[in-house]
Design a protein around this motif. Structure first.
Motif, PDB file in Angstrom:
ATOM      1  N   VAL A  74       0.845  -1.197   0.000  1.00 41.46           N
ATOM      2  CA  VAL A  74       0.000   0.000   0.000  1.00 41.46           C
ATOM      3  C   VAL A  74       0.881   1.249   0.000  1.00 41.46           C
ATOM      4  O   VAL A  74       0.613   2.214  -0.722  1.00 41.46           O
ATOM      5  N   GLU A  75       1.937   1.240   0.801  1.00 39.83           N
ATOM      6  CA  GLU A  75       2.855   2.390   0.822  1.00 39.83           C
ATOM      7  C   GLU A  75       3.501   2.600  -0.541  1.00 39.83           C
ATOM      8  O   GLU A  75       3.632   3.738  -1.016  1.00 39.83           O
ATOM      9  N   LEU A  76       3.913   1.504  -1.174  1.00 41.73           N
ATOM     10  CA  LEU A  76       4.516   1.614  -2.503  1.00 41.73           C
ATOM     11  C   LEU A  76       3.499   2.142  -3.508  1.00 41.73           C
ATOM     12  O   LEU A  76       3.819   3.016  -4.335  1.00 41.73           O
ATOM     13  N   ALA A  77       2.273   1.643  -3.462  1.00 43.63           N
ATOM     14  CA  ALA A  77       1.238   2.091  -4.395  1.00 43.63           C
ATOM     15  C   ALA A  77       0.917   3.566  -4.203  1.00 43.63           C
ATOM     16  O   ALA A  77       0.592   4.268  -5.170  1.00 43.63           O
ATOM     17  N   GLU A 111       3.743   5.177  -6.128  1.00 42.30           N
ATOM     18  CA  GLU A 111       3.669   4.965  -7.579  1.00 42.30           C
ATOM     19  C   GLU A 111       2.834   3.719  -7.841  1.00 42.30           C
ATOM     20  O   GLU A 111       3.312   2.589  -7.716  1.00 42.30           O
ATOM     21  N   SER A 112       1.564   3.933  -8.189  1.00 41.07           N
ATOM     22  CA  SER A 112       0.649   2.803  -8.364  1.00 41.07           C
ATOM     23  C   SER A 112       1.054   1.907  -9.523  1.00 41.07           C
ATOM     24  O   SER A 112       0.757   0.712  -9.528  1.00 41.07           O
ATOM     25  N   ASN A 113       1.739   2.451 -10.520  1.00 47.01           N
ATOM     26  CA  ASN A 113       2.164   1.637 -11.658  1.00 47.01           C
ATOM     27  C   ASN A 113       3.116   0.524 -11.239  1.00 47.01           C
ATOM     28  O   ASN A 113       3.086  -0.577 -11.778  1.00 47.01           O
ATOM     29  N   LEU A 129       2.275   3.263 -17.148  1.00 42.66           N
ATOM     30  CA  LEU A 129       3.686   2.913 -17.021  1.00 42.66           C
ATOM     31  C   LEU A 129       3.903   1.479 -16.548  1.00 42.66           C
ATOM     32  O   LEU A 129       5.008   1.113 -16.158  1.00 42.66           O
ATOM     33  N   THR A 130       2.853   0.668 -16.610  1.00 38.59           N
ATOM     34  CA  THR A 130       2.967  -0.725 -16.162  1.00 38.59           C
ATOM     35  C   THR A 130       3.586  -1.630 -17.217  1.00 38.59           C
ATOM     36  O   THR A 130       3.859  -2.792 -16.950  1.00 38.59           O
ATOM     37  N   ALA A 131       3.812  -1.092 -18.429  1.00 40.05           N
ATOM     38  CA  ALA A 131       4.354  -1.892 -19.537  1.00 40.05           C
ATOM     39  C   ALA A 131       3.467  -3.101 -19.807  1.00 40.05           C
ATOM     40  O   ALA A 131       3.949  -4.223 -19.995  1.00 40.05           O
ATOM     41  N   ALA A 176      -5.971   1.007  -2.639  1.00 39.45           N
ATOM     42  CA  ALA A 176      -5.835   1.632  -1.323  1.00 39.45           C
ATOM     43  C   ALA A 176      -4.682   2.622  -1.310  1.00 39.45           C
ATOM     44  O   ALA A 176      -4.772   3.702  -0.713  1.00 39.45           O
ATOM     45  N   GLY A 177      -3.583   2.262  -1.979  1.00 38.10           N
ATOM     46  CA  GLY A 177      -2.446   3.170  -2.060  1.00 38.10           C
ATOM     47  C   GLY A 177      -2.784   4.434  -2.829  1.00 38.10           C
ATOM     48  O   GLY A 177      -2.383   5.540  -2.439  1.00 38.10           O
ATOM     49  N   ILE A 178      -3.520   4.291  -3.924  1.00 34.61           N
ATOM     50  CA  ILE A 178      -3.963   5.469  -4.688  1.00 34.61           C
ATOM     51  C   ILE A 178      -4.796   6.376  -3.799  1.00 34.61           C
ATOM     52  O   ILE A 178      -4.629   7.609  -3.795  1.00 34.61           O
TER      53      ILE A 178
END
Length: 406
Positions: A79-82, A85-87, A200-202, A241-243
């Motif tokens: 969640v912190e990472l998202a 940067e959610s990608n 940016l998820t490729a 949740a991160g977003i």
């Protein structure tokens, strides 16, 4: 090579230890998120830094080079990472599920590779006239290994990966899971995803042209964790949740920096305006609820993992698996709505200047909307309702394809 008893019973690290290790990287990633979005700058450097620091191995036992964290600890980190940067959270989705699968299978060989910093992507989905459950990608024996031919789309994260998980069908009609080196001869990965969010998820196209795969790189279907679908969905819920958390952070920061008011408003600085405070407070409550849902499902996952490790009877373990699967669906139903409403309501706390392209605040709604379009939530609501009313257990490993008679 298998996981020892000591690996499964070793005390996990404290969350503060994990946060101290990874949070500075998250902060650096967050600092450039809007600019990367504006310029469609792919995330090779950021994912490389995370891999080098060991983020891909947070759940891997320490003896194989990982942190040995629990599932709730990992998803709290995700969640912190998202939020940063959610990608990236979505780009690592197949990697996360792969690690859970290898933990379930006691596969020390692949866990050690992950512990060394390797990242895995995916190439599962086929488009075009393929029936539901159909697979046009083929795998055939070749010497002491196999050759794979086919084209996959929505291959999220594979452009950033060292290895690609893919599915193929042999001449006998059996489905085979293979792990292919991303740089193997005959592998071609294109960044041709053109969705309006998660850009940016490729998540583009991967082509396998007579690609050789050693026999040791095939995965036995029976060794897949029975809660894998729930894990995949939980990753999406954690990303949403991160977003939502980032929406709160961006809204609060923007309000603190505003001095412009309206004649028909409350006549005070925006940060002191009780109506603006109410909007941000409601955003905060949405983020809190979304994160609580992630935590709940992650705890259900941990319960299933611990039941199996303790040798629980098969029915008790099966019931725990069902709780993970239905819990992930319940969380999806709620968090999907929370994230989309929060990322739209953000603008009610600000003004027209918040829509400037340079700020990229619209990316939160776009990203939430695109993630929410995966695994359509309308079907999940029906499935959960059928379970509550009739105790119906569905097939959790769902597939997509062209409808019969099309």
């Amino acid at each position: 090579m298998t996981i020892t008893a000591d690996s499964t019973t070793a005390a996990p690290p404290a969350y503060a230890e994990l946060a101290a290790k990874y949070r500075p990287i998250f902060e650096r990633i967050a600092a450039g998120a809007a600019e990367r979005e504006a310029n469609r700058e792919l995330l090779h450097r950021q994912i490389g830094e995370l891999a080098a620091a060991g983020f891909g191995a947070v759940r891997v036992p320490r003896e194989f080079g990982g942190d040995g964290a629990t599932a709730p600890q990992f998803f709290r980190l995700l969640v912190e990472l998202a939020a940063a940067e959610s990608n990236i959270a979505q780009a690592l989705r197949s990697h996360v599920a792969f690690v859970e699968g290898r933990l379930y299978a006691n596969d020390g060989g692949w866990l050690r590779k992950v512990g060394e910093g390797r990242i895995l992507g995916n190439a599962w989905t086929e488009t075009g006239p393929v029936a539901v459950g159909g697979v046009s990608t083929t795998i055939e024996p070749a010497g002491d290994g196999y050759r794979i031919n086919g084209t996959k789309y929505y291959t999220t994260g594979s452009l950033y990966a060292d290895w690609i998980q893919t599915g193929a069908r042999n001449a006998a009609g059996e489905d085979i899971i293979a792990i292919v080196e991303a740089e193997a001869d005959g592998v071609s990965i294109s960044d041709d995803w053109d969705g309006f969010g998660q850009r940016l998820t490729a998540s583009g196209t991967t082509v396998f042209d007579n690609v050789y795969v050693p026999a040791s790189h095939l995965v036995v279907e029976a060794e897949q964790a029975p809660y894998t679908t729930g894990v995949y969905q939980l990753i999406h819920v954690a990303t949403l949740a991160g977003i939502t958390r980032r929406v709160v952070q961006d809204a609060a920061a923007a309000v603190r920096g505003r001095s412009r008011v309206f004649s028909h408003g409350n006549g005070v600085q925006p940060r002191e305006d009780i109506q603006i405070q109410q909007i941000v407070g409601e955003l905060s409550a949405k983020a809190f609820t979304a994160e609580a849902a992630v935590e709940r499902v992650a705890n259900l996952l941990q319960e299933a993992i611990e039941l199996r490790a303790a040798g629980a009877d098969p029915q008790a373990f099966q019931d725990a698996v069902h709780r993970v699967e239905f819990g992930s669906a319940q969380a999806q139903i709620v968090v999907t709505d929370l994230a989309q409403r929060a990322s739209s309501s953000l603008f009610d706390a600000l003004g027209a200047s918040a829509t400037k392209t340079e700020l990229q605040l619209d990316r939160h709604w776009r990203n939430a909307r695109v993630i929410s379009s995966h695994n359509p939530v309308v079907y999940k609501a029906r499935i959960v309702g059928d379970w509550e009313i009739n105790c119906t257990i569905p097939e959790f490993v769902w597939r997509s394809g062209t409808a019969a008679g099309s």
